[in-house]
Design a protein around this motif. Structure first.
Motif, PDB file in Angstrom:
ATOM      1  N   LYS A  47       0.799  -1.321   0.010  1.00  0.00           N
ATOM      2  CA  LYS A  47      -0.234  -0.059   0.066  1.00  0.00           C
ATOM      3  C   LYS A  47       0.968   1.211  -0.060  1.00  0.00           C
ATOM      4  O   LYS A  47       0.554   2.248  -0.714  1.00  0.00           O
ATOM      5  CB  LYS A  47      -1.011  -0.182   1.101  1.00  0.00           C
ATOM      6  N   LEU A  48       2.139   1.109   0.845  1.00  0.00           N
ATOM      7  CA  LEU A  48       2.903   2.310   0.703  1.00  0.00           C
ATOM      8  C   LEU A  48       3.183   2.750  -0.571  1.00  0.00           C
ATOM      9  O   LEU A  48       3.569   3.765  -1.191  1.00  0.00           O
ATOM     10  CB  LEU A  48       3.949   2.126   1.824  1.00  0.00           C
ATOM     11  N   ALA A  49       3.851   1.288  -1.337  1.00  0.00           N
ATOM     12  CA  ALA A  49       4.565   1.553  -2.350  1.00  0.00           C
ATOM     13  C   ALA A  49       3.625   2.051  -3.784  1.00  0.00           C
ATOM     14  O   ALA A  49       3.812   3.018  -4.532  1.00  0.00           O
ATOM     15  CB  ALA A  49       4.949   0.090  -3.037  1.00  0.00           C
ATOM     16  N   ALA A  50       2.167   1.757  -3.829  1.00  0.00           N
ATOM     17  CA  ALA A  50       1.410   2.083  -4.504  1.00  0.00           C
ATOM     18  C   ALA A  50       0.975   3.668  -4.327  1.00  0.00           C
ATOM     19  O   ALA A  50       0.901   4.395  -5.389  1.00  0.00           O
ATOM     20  CB  ALA A  50      -0.040   1.251  -4.499  1.00  0.00           C
ATOM     21  N   ALA A  51       1.032   4.023  -3.088  1.00  0.00           N
ATOM     22  CA  ALA A  51       0.480   5.463  -2.891  1.00  0.00           C
ATOM     23  C   ALA A  51       1.624   6.318  -3.079  1.00  0.00           C
ATOM     24  O   ALA A  51       1.319   7.387  -3.870  1.00  0.00           O
ATOM     25  CB  ALA A  51       0.006   5.484  -1.423  1.00  0.00           C
ATOM     26  N   ARG A  52       2.679   5.852  -2.920  1.00  0.00           N
ATOM     27  CA  ARG A  52       3.924   6.752  -3.223  1.00  0.00           C
ATOM     28  C   ARG A  52       3.997   6.821  -4.618  1.00  0.00           C
ATOM     29  O   ARG A  52       4.413   8.036  -5.579  1.00  0.00           O
ATOM     30  CB  ARG A  52       5.392   6.146  -2.787  1.00  0.00           C
ATOM     31  N   ALA A  53       3.900   5.590  -5.571  1.00  0.00           N
ATOM     32  CA  ALA A  53       4.107   5.880  -6.973  1.00  0.00           C
ATOM     33  C   ALA A  53       2.971   6.738  -7.566  1.00  0.00           C
ATOM     34  O   ALA A  53       3.158   7.319  -8.485  1.00  0.00           O
ATOM     35  CB  ALA A  53       3.723   4.359  -7.438  1.00  0.00           C
ATOM     36  N   GLY A  54       1.787   6.587  -6.987  1.00  0.00           N
ATOM     37  CA  GLY A  54       0.655   7.580  -7.515  1.00  0.00           C
ATOM     38  C   GLY A  54       1.131   9.296  -7.391  1.00  0.00           C
ATOM     39  O   GLY A  54       0.830   9.934  -8.034  1.00  0.00           O
ATOM     40  N   ARG A  55       1.619   9.394  -5.865  1.00  0.00           N
ATOM     41  CA  ARG A  55       2.111  10.399  -5.847  1.00  0.00           C
ATOM     42  C   ARG A  55       3.246  11.110  -6.753  1.00  0.00           C
ATOM     43  O   ARG A  55       3.350  12.365  -6.996  1.00  0.00           O
ATOM     44  CB  ARG A  55       2.657  10.918  -4.331  1.00  0.00           C
ATOM     45  N   LEU A  56       4.136  10.270  -7.084  1.00  0.00           N
ATOM     46  CA  LEU A  56       5.252  10.569  -8.078  1.00  0.00           C
ATOM     47  C   LEU A  56       4.748  10.397  -9.450  1.00  0.00           C
ATOM     48  O   LEU A  56       5.604  10.833 -10.423  1.00  0.00           O
ATOM     49  CB  LEU A  56       6.392   9.768  -7.646  1.00  0.00           C
ATOM     50  N   GLY A  57       3.623   9.982  -9.784  1.00  0.00           N
ATOM     51  CA  GLY A  57       3.167  10.106 -11.126  1.00  0.00           C
ATOM     52  C   GLY A  57       3.797   9.058 -11.916  1.00  0.00           C
ATOM     53  O   GLY A  57       3.981   8.817 -12.902  1.00  0.00           O
ATOM     54  N   LYS A  58       4.444   7.802 -11.159  1.00  0.00           N
ATOM     55  CA  LYS A  58       5.013   6.800 -11.472  1.00  0.00           C
ATOM     56  C   LYS A  58       3.902   5.524 -12.101  1.00  0.00           C
ATOM     57  O   LYS A  58       3.030   5.147 -11.052  1.00  0.00           O
ATOM     58  CB  LYS A  58       6.054   6.167 -10.950  1.00  0.00           C
ATOM     59  N   PRO A  59       3.916   5.026 -13.255  1.00  0.00           N
ATOM     60  CA  PRO A  59       2.704   3.608 -13.244  1.00  0.00           C
ATOM     61  C   PRO A  59       3.347   2.737 -12.484  1.00  0.00           C
ATOM     62  O   PRO A  59       4.292   2.222 -12.156  1.00  0.00           O
ATOM     63  CB  PRO A  59       3.212   3.488 -14.879  1.00  0.00           C
ATOM     64  N   TRP A  60       2.073   2.130 -11.909  1.00  0.00           N
ATOM     65  CA  TRP A  60       2.357   0.756 -11.202  1.00  0.00           C
ATOM     66  C   TRP A  60       1.419  -0.272 -11.547  1.00  0.00           C
ATOM     67  O   TRP A  60       0.254  -0.079 -12.109  1.00  0.00           O
ATOM     68  CB  TRP A  60       2.302   0.857  -9.786  1.00  0.00           C
ATOM     69  N   VAL A  61       1.713  -1.390 -11.642  1.00  0.00           N
ATOM     70  CA  VAL A  61       0.830  -2.600 -12.384  1.00  0.00           C
ATOM     71  C   VAL A  61       0.561  -3.566 -10.887  1.00  0.00           C
ATOM     72  O   VAL A  61       1.355  -3.862  -9.859  1.00  0.00           O
ATOM     73  CB  VAL A  61       1.797  -3.519 -13.104  1.00  0.00           C
ATOM     74  N   LEU A  62      -0.699  -3.931 -10.781  1.00  0.00           N
ATOM     75  CA  LEU A  62      -1.386  -4.823 -10.039  1.00  0.00           C
ATOM     76  C   LEU A  62      -1.423  -6.266 -10.574  1.00  0.00           C
ATOM     77  O   LEU A  62      -2.236  -6.320 -11.465  1.00  0.00           O
ATOM     78  CB  LEU A  62      -2.648  -4.235  -9.348  1.00  0.00           C
ATOM     79  N   ASP A  63      -0.738  -7.206  -9.586  1.00  0.00           N
ATOM     80  CA  ASP A  63      -1.071  -8.616 -10.287  1.00  0.00           C
ATOM     81  C   ASP A  63      -1.775  -9.347  -9.217  1.00  0.00           C
ATOM     82  O   ASP A  63      -0.988  -9.811  -8.127  1.00  0.00           O
ATOM     83  CB  ASP A  63       0.200  -9.295 -10.650  1.00  0.00           C
ATOM     84  N   PRO A  64      -3.183  -9.416  -9.142  1.00  0.00           N
ATOM     85  CA  PRO A  64      -3.911  -9.856  -8.217  1.00  0.00           C
ATOM     86  C   PRO A  64      -3.899 -11.519  -8.113  1.00  0.00           C
ATOM     87  O   PRO A  64      -5.186 -12.349  -8.286  1.00  0.00           O
ATOM     88  CB  PRO A  64      -5.485  -9.400  -8.613  1.00  0.00           C
ATOM     89  N   VAL A  65      -2.759 -11.948  -7.645  1.00  0.00           N
ATOM     90  CA  VAL A  65      -2.412 -13.375  -7.907  1.00  0.00           C
ATOM     91  C   VAL A  65      -3.386 -14.159  -6.728  1.00  0.00           C
ATOM     92  O   VAL A  65      -3.472 -13.691  -5.502  1.00  0.00           O
ATOM     93  CB  VAL A  65      -1.105 -13.871  -7.444  1.00  0.00           C
ATOM     94  N   GLY A  66      -4.281 -15.047  -7.409  1.00  0.00           N
ATOM     95  CA  GLY A  66      -5.166 -15.769  -6.416  1.00  0.00           C
ATOM     96  C   GLY A  66      -6.467 -15.137  -5.753  1.00  0.00           C
ATOM     97  O   GLY A  66      -6.946 -15.365  -4.739  1.00  0.00           O
ATOM     98  N   CYS A  67      -6.639 -14.028  -6.248  1.00  0.00           N
ATOM     99  CA  CYS A  67      -7.672 -13.226  -5.808  1.00  0.00           C
ATOM    100  C   CYS A  67      -9.115 -13.931  -5.975  1.00  0.00           C
ATOM    101  O   CYS A  67      -9.430 -14.649  -6.890  1.00  0.00           O
ATOM    102  CB  CYS A  67      -7.882 -11.641  -6.736  1.00  0.00           C
ATOM    103  N   GLY A  68      -9.893 -14.056  -4.693  1.00  0.00           N
ATOM    104  CA  GLY A  68     -11.137 -14.811  -4.935  1.00  0.00           C
ATOM    105  C   GLY A  68     -10.817 -16.325  -4.021  1.00  0.00           C
ATOM    106  O   GLY A  68     -11.731 -16.888  -3.390  1.00  0.00           O
ATOM    107  N   ALA A  69      -9.457 -16.556  -3.850  1.00  0.00           N
ATOM    108  CA  ALA A  69      -9.177 -17.414  -2.983  1.00  0.00           C
ATOM    109  C   ALA A  69      -9.625 -17.734  -1.612  1.00  0.00           C
ATOM    110  O   ALA A  69     -10.136 -18.748  -0.977  1.00  0.00           O
ATOM    111  CB  ALA A  69      -7.815 -18.004  -3.246  1.00  0.00           C
ATOM    112  N   THR A  70      -9.460 -16.423  -0.956  1.00  0.00           N
ATOM    113  CA  THR A  70      -9.705 -16.121   0.400  1.00  0.00           C
ATOM    114  C   THR A  70     -10.499 -14.809   0.467  1.00  0.00           C
ATOM    115  O   THR A  70      -9.974 -13.761  -0.208  1.00  0.00           O
ATOM    116  CB  THR A  70      -8.661 -16.255   1.360  1.00  0.00           C
TER     117      THR A  70
END
Length: 212
Positions: A47-70
């Protein structure tokens, strides 16, 4: 994944510590958040990495591995979506589950269905378009033929071989590796790295099967 990035000419850093992840984001050109390994500390770092990337205008990629498993994994993925990834990449089952967790309407297919079959892929594409439109990102549904959408446009990427299901972090380079003689996951891994290292711009332009 680190070896794949190195072979492609990048300089990867696999950082997840809350104490340093924001500093690494400041140094990076782009960020990948892979939720394959979840712990309270790692989630905090994501969460810190994603928020920091947003503030700096740097693209970030989400890989939702196993989303839905739990429920916990789905909740974490939904919370990360609120931090505005530039790209989301998952298989059909993951994208369906993420769309449901993130508030998009998913109809016709259970979100825990296996990522197989044209029916599920059609529903996954619909879910991907909803996610992309709702969150202002690009969503890629991986499979035998990748589907990529920004919420309105859709392109299909048809590079791939059956052995891709046995390894991760692959693409066009895996196709070249098989053409050069890879016959199993082990030789595919070696051939993949070699193909990434030697791939030319002409090979990429001529070999990429991107269809509107």
């Amino acid at each position: 994944m680190a070896n794949t990035l190195l072979a492609a000419g990048a300089s990867p850093a696999m950082a997840h510590s809350i104490g340093e992840v924001e500093d690494f984001v400041a140094l990076a050109s782009a960020v990948l958040i892979n939720v394959g390994t979840l712990s309270e500390g790692w989630v905090g770092g994501m969460k810190l990495a994603a928020a920091r990337a947003g503030r700096l205008g740097k693209p970030w990629v989400l890989d939702p591995v196993g989303c839905g498993a739990t429920p916990y994994r789905s909740k974490v993925c939904a919370e990360l979506m609120l931090l505005k990834p530039a790209v989301v990449r998952g298989n059909a089952s993951e994208i369906l589950a993420l769309a449901g967790a993130a508030g998009a309407a998913v109809k016709g297919v259970d979100s825990t269905a296996a990522a197989a079959g044209e029916c599920e892929r059609a529903h996954a594409l619909g879910a991907a378009k909803q996610l992309a439109a709702r969150h202002g990102c690009v969503v890629a549904v991986s499979g035998a033929e990748d589907l990529v959408t920004d919420g309105s446009r859709v392109v299909r990427v048809a590079n791939g071989v059956p052995l891709l299901q046995q390894v991760t972090a692959t693409g066009l380079a895996a196709q070249l590796a098989v053409e050069d003689g890879a016959v199993g996951p082990g030789s595919l891994r070696v051939g993949l790295l070699d193909s990434l290292w030697t791939m030319t711009e002409q090979q990429l332009r001529e070999g990429a099967r991107v269809l509107e």
